[in-house]
Design a protein around this motif. Structure first.
Motif, PDB file in Angstrom:
ATOM      1  N   GLY A   1       6.378  36.760 -11.665  1.00  0.00           N
ATOM      2  CA  GLY A   1       6.659  37.047 -10.481  1.00  0.00           C
ATOM      3  C   GLY A   1       7.543  36.544  -9.037  1.00  0.00           C
ATOM      4  N   ASP A   2       7.595  37.324  -8.147  1.00  0.00           N
ATOM      5  CA  ASP A   2       7.796  36.343  -6.823  1.00  0.00           C
ATOM      6  C   ASP A   2       6.772  36.235  -5.843  1.00  0.00           C
ATOM      7  OD1 ASP A   2       8.971  35.043  -4.674  1.00  0.00           O
ATOM      8  OD2 ASP A   2      10.365  36.199  -4.158  1.00  0.00           O
ATOM      9  N   ALA A   3       6.533  34.286  -6.199  1.00  0.00           N
ATOM     10  CA  ALA A   3       5.250  34.463  -5.282  1.00  0.00           C
ATOM     11  C   ALA A   3       5.070  34.233  -3.859  1.00  0.00           C
ATOM     12  CB  ALA A   3       5.022  33.524  -5.700  1.00  0.00           C
ATOM     13  N   GLN A   4       6.598  34.384  -3.098  1.00  0.00           N
ATOM     14  CA  GLN A   4       6.117  34.321  -1.518  1.00  0.00           C
ATOM     15  C   GLN A   4       7.192  35.723  -0.985  1.00  0.00           C
ATOM     16  OE1 GLN A   4       9.945  29.897  -2.159  1.00  0.00           O
ATOM     17  NE2 GLN A   4      10.920  32.701  -2.153  1.00  0.00           N
ATOM     18  N   ARG A   5       7.199  37.042  -2.126  1.00  0.00           N
ATOM     19  CA  ARG A   5       7.186  38.143  -0.912  1.00  0.00           C
ATOM     20  C   ARG A   5       6.030  39.261  -1.246  1.00  0.00           C
ATOM     21  NH1 ARG A   5      10.952  42.136  -4.246  1.00  0.00           N
ATOM     22  NH2 ARG A   5      10.222  43.289  -3.393  1.00  0.00           N
ATOM     23  N   PRO A   6       4.328  39.027  -0.594  1.00  0.00           N
ATOM     24  CA  PRO A   6       3.855  40.012  -0.583  1.00  0.00           C
ATOM     25  C   PRO A   6       3.335  40.963  -1.441  1.00  0.00           C
ATOM     26  CG  PRO A   6       4.532  40.386   1.546  1.00  0.00           C
ATOM     27  CD  PRO A   6       5.586  39.525   1.150  1.00  0.00           C
ATOM     28  N   MET A   7       2.779  41.247  -2.261  1.00  0.00           N
ATOM     29  CA  MET A   7       2.553  43.000  -3.274  1.00  0.00           C
ATOM     30  C   MET A   7       2.158  44.019  -2.168  1.00  0.00           C
ATOM     31  SD  MET A   7       0.419  42.277  -6.856  1.00  0.00           S
ATOM     32  CE  MET A   7       1.504  40.999  -7.442  1.00  0.00           C
ATOM     33  N   PRO A   8       2.269  44.791  -2.660  1.00  0.00           N
ATOM     34  CA  PRO A   8       1.851  46.320  -2.026  1.00  0.00           C
ATOM     35  C   PRO A   8       0.279  45.450  -2.483  1.00  0.00           C
ATOM     36  CG  PRO A   8       4.149  46.451  -3.480  1.00  0.00           C
ATOM     37  CD  PRO A   8       3.366  44.935  -3.788  1.00  0.00           C
TER      38      PRO A   8
ATOM     39  N   ARG B   1      17.741  34.204  -4.047  1.00  0.00           N
ATOM     40  CA  ARG B   1      18.411  33.380  -3.587  1.00  0.00           C
ATOM     41  C   ARG B   1      18.812  32.320  -4.406  1.00  0.00           C
ATOM     42  NH1 ARG B   1      13.516  35.631  -1.341  1.00  0.00           N
ATOM     43  NH2 ARG B   1      12.061  34.697  -2.698  1.00  0.00           N
ATOM     44  N   LYS B   2      20.068  31.007  -4.163  1.00  0.00           N
ATOM     45  CA  LYS B   2      19.364  29.871  -5.166  1.00  0.00           C
ATOM     46  C   LYS B   2      19.042  28.704  -3.946  1.00  0.00           C
ATOM     47  CE  LYS B   2      24.204  30.640  -5.673  1.00  0.00           C
ATOM     48  NZ  LYS B   2      25.472  29.380  -5.747  1.00  0.00           N
ATOM     49  N   GLY B   3      17.971  27.768  -4.760  1.00  0.00           N
ATOM     50  CA  GLY B   3      17.362  26.858  -4.206  1.00  0.00           C
ATOM     51  C   GLY B   3      15.529  26.743  -4.862  1.00  0.00           C
ATOM     52  N   VAL B   4      15.172  26.061  -3.611  1.00  0.00           N
ATOM     53  CA  VAL B   4      13.201  25.714  -4.525  1.00  0.00           C
ATOM     54  C   VAL B   4      13.125  27.088  -4.543  1.00  0.00           C
ATOM     55  CG1 VAL B   4      11.300  25.115  -3.739  1.00  0.00           C
ATOM     56  CG2 VAL B   4      13.639  23.702  -3.883  1.00  0.00           C
ATOM     57  N   HIS B   5      11.965  28.282  -5.233  1.00  0.00           N
ATOM     58  CA  HIS B   5      11.817  29.325  -4.919  1.00  0.00           C
ATOM     59  C   HIS B   5      10.264  28.992  -5.819  1.00  0.00           C
ATOM     60  CE1 HIS B   5      12.046  33.686  -4.282  1.00  0.00           C
ATOM     61  NE2 HIS B   5      11.362  33.185  -6.776  1.00  0.00           N
ATOM     62  N   ARG B   6       9.329  29.746  -4.907  1.00  0.00           N
ATOM     63  CA  ARG B   6       7.776  29.502  -5.596  1.00  0.00           C
ATOM     64  C   ARG B   6       7.662  31.204  -6.592  1.00  0.00           C
ATOM     65  NH1 ARG B   6       4.663  28.956  -0.659  1.00  0.00           N
ATOM     66  NH2 ARG B   6       5.670  30.508   0.027  1.00  0.00           N
ATOM     67  N   GLU B   7       7.526  30.490  -7.528  1.00  0.00           N
ATOM     68  CA  GLU B   7       7.174  31.706  -8.719  1.00  0.00           C
ATOM     69  C   GLU B   7       5.342  31.883  -9.457  1.00  0.00           C
ATOM     70  OE1 GLU B   7      11.441  31.546 -10.740  1.00  0.00           O
ATOM     71  OE2 GLU B   7      10.236  30.218 -11.482  1.00  0.00           O
ATOM     72  N   PHE B   8       5.558  33.224  -9.726  1.00  0.00           N
ATOM     73  CA  PHE B   8       4.388  33.055 -10.762  1.00  0.00           C
ATOM     74  C   PHE B   8       4.695  33.075 -12.107  1.00  0.00           C
ATOM     75  CE2 PHE B   8       2.845  35.168  -6.847  1.00  0.00           C
ATOM     76  CZ  PHE B   8       2.050  34.295  -6.478  1.00  0.00           C
TER      77      PHE B   8
ATOM     78  N   ALA C   1      -2.556  29.329  -8.954  1.00  0.00           N
ATOM     79  CA  ALA C   1      -2.087  30.456  -8.847  1.00  0.00           C
ATOM     80  C   ALA C   1      -3.122  30.924  -7.085  1.00  0.00           C
ATOM     81  CB  ALA C   1      -2.077  31.912  -9.065  1.00  0.00           C
ATOM     82  N   GLY C   2      -4.501  30.803  -7.045  1.00  0.00           N
ATOM     83  CA  GLY C   2      -5.313  31.064  -5.925  1.00  0.00           C
ATOM     84  C   GLY C   2      -5.338  29.728  -5.217  1.00  0.00           C
ATOM     85  N   GLU C   3      -4.824  28.792  -5.240  1.00  0.00           N
ATOM     86  CA  GLU C   3      -4.766  27.645  -4.545  1.00  0.00           C
ATOM     87  C   GLU C   3      -3.965  28.153  -3.202  1.00  0.00           C
ATOM     88  OE1 GLU C   3      -2.853  23.313  -4.566  1.00  0.00           O
ATOM     89  OE2 GLU C   3      -4.258  23.720  -6.116  1.00  0.00           O
ATOM     90  N   ARG C   4      -4.511  28.149  -2.178  1.00  0.00           N
ATOM     91  CA  ARG C   4      -3.775  28.090  -0.126  1.00  0.00           C
ATOM     92  C   ARG C   4      -2.723  27.229  -0.403  1.00  0.00           C
ATOM     93  NH1 ARG C   4      -7.053  32.129   1.362  1.00  0.00           N
ATOM     94  NH2 ARG C   4      -6.778  32.415   2.761  1.00  0.00           N
ATOM     95  N   THR C   5      -2.023  27.561   0.422  1.00  0.00           N
ATOM     96  CA  THR C   5      -1.073  26.907   0.752  1.00  0.00           C
ATOM     97  C   THR C   5      -0.826  26.955   2.222  1.00  0.00           C
ATOM     98  OG1 THR C   5      -0.057  28.947   1.384  1.00  0.00           O
ATOM     99  CG2 THR C   5       0.231  28.029  -1.001  1.00  0.00           C
ATOM    100  N   GLU C   6      -0.575  26.035   3.040  1.00  0.00           N
ATOM    101  CA  GLU C   6      -0.682  25.586   4.073  1.00  0.00           C
ATOM    102  C   GLU C   6      -0.453  26.914   4.926  1.00  0.00           C
ATOM    103  OE1 GLU C   6       2.757  24.570   2.387  1.00  0.00           O
ATOM    104  OE2 GLU C   6       1.028  23.126   2.257  1.00  0.00           O
ATOM    105  N   ALA C   7       0.069  28.327   4.831  1.00  0.00           N
ATOM    106  CA  ALA C   7       0.028  29.110   5.463  1.00  0.00           C
ATOM    107  C   ALA C   7      -1.010  29.571   5.496  1.00  0.00           C
ATOM    108  CB  ALA C   7       1.213  30.111   5.222  1.00  0.00           C
ATOM    109  N   GLY C   8      -1.413  29.369   4.671  1.00  0.00           N
ATOM    110  CA  GLY C   8      -3.760  30.236   4.926  1.00  0.00           C
ATOM    111  C   GLY C   8      -3.486  30.887   3.835  1.00  0.00           C
ATOM    112  N   ASN C   9      -2.133  31.208   3.086  1.00  0.00           N
ATOM    113  CA  ASN C   9      -2.571  32.683   1.618  1.00  0.00           C
ATOM    114  C   ASN C   9      -2.237  32.312   0.435  1.00  0.00           C
ATOM    115  OD1 ASN C   9      -0.309  32.797   1.449  1.00  0.00           O
ATOM    116  ND2 ASN C   9       0.234  34.468   3.546  1.00  0.00           N
ATOM    117  N   GLY C  10      -2.118  32.535  -0.549  1.00  0.00           N
ATOM    118  CA  GLY C  10      -2.033  32.139  -2.028  1.00  0.00           C
ATOM    119  C   GLY C  10      -0.425  32.009  -2.148  1.00  0.00           C
ATOM    120  N   ARG C  11      -0.151  32.502  -1.422  1.00  0.00           N
ATOM    121  CA  ARG C  11       2.169  32.788  -2.010  1.00  0.00           C
ATOM    122  C   ARG C  11       2.393  31.727  -0.487  1.00  0.00           C
ATOM    123  NH1 ARG C  11       0.479  38.506  -2.331  1.00  0.00           N
ATOM    124  NH2 ARG C  11       0.499  38.789  -4.564  1.00  0.00           N
TER     125      ARG C  11
END
Length: 94
Positions: free
Chosen positions: A21-28, A49-56, A84-94
């Motif tokens: 699934g999509d790794a850019q959207r927050p999961m419920p 979306r077209k272009g670069v996308h993050r996925e699990f 998948a658990g690595e934190r990003t610049e935004a400070g979360n795993g997504r």
């Protein structure tokens, strides 16, 4: 053939993986407070979306670990594969 760069096993054929699934959207929330409508929207209502996308992706027939990849949805080129658990610049795993 799509090669997915597993951080633990190296480049592997996509047939070893399951799309997660999509790794850019927050999961419920997983604590039982999310409604059926929340889950329906998360699973079924998404932008195409077209272009670069993050996925699990789950390395089902390999190390059995989750990873997050960056894939161009137009060319299918994968530019990154990380834990998948690595934190990003935004400070979360997504």
């Amino acid at each position: 053939m799509l090669l997915i760069p597993c951080p633990w096993c190296g480049p592997r054929d996509e047939s070893e993986f399951s799309y997660g699934g999509d790794a850019q959207r927050p999961m419920p929330p997983l604590d039982g407070t999310a409604s059926q409508a929340d889950w329906h929207a998360y699973v079924h209502k998404r932008a195409n979306r077209k272009g670069v996308h993050r996925e699990f992706w789950y390395h089902q027939f390999g190390c059995e670990r989750w990873l997050r990849v960056e894939r161009d949805t137009v060319t299918h080129e994968i530019t990154a594969g990380v834990d998948a658990g690595e934190r990003t610049e935004a400070g979360n795993g997504r």
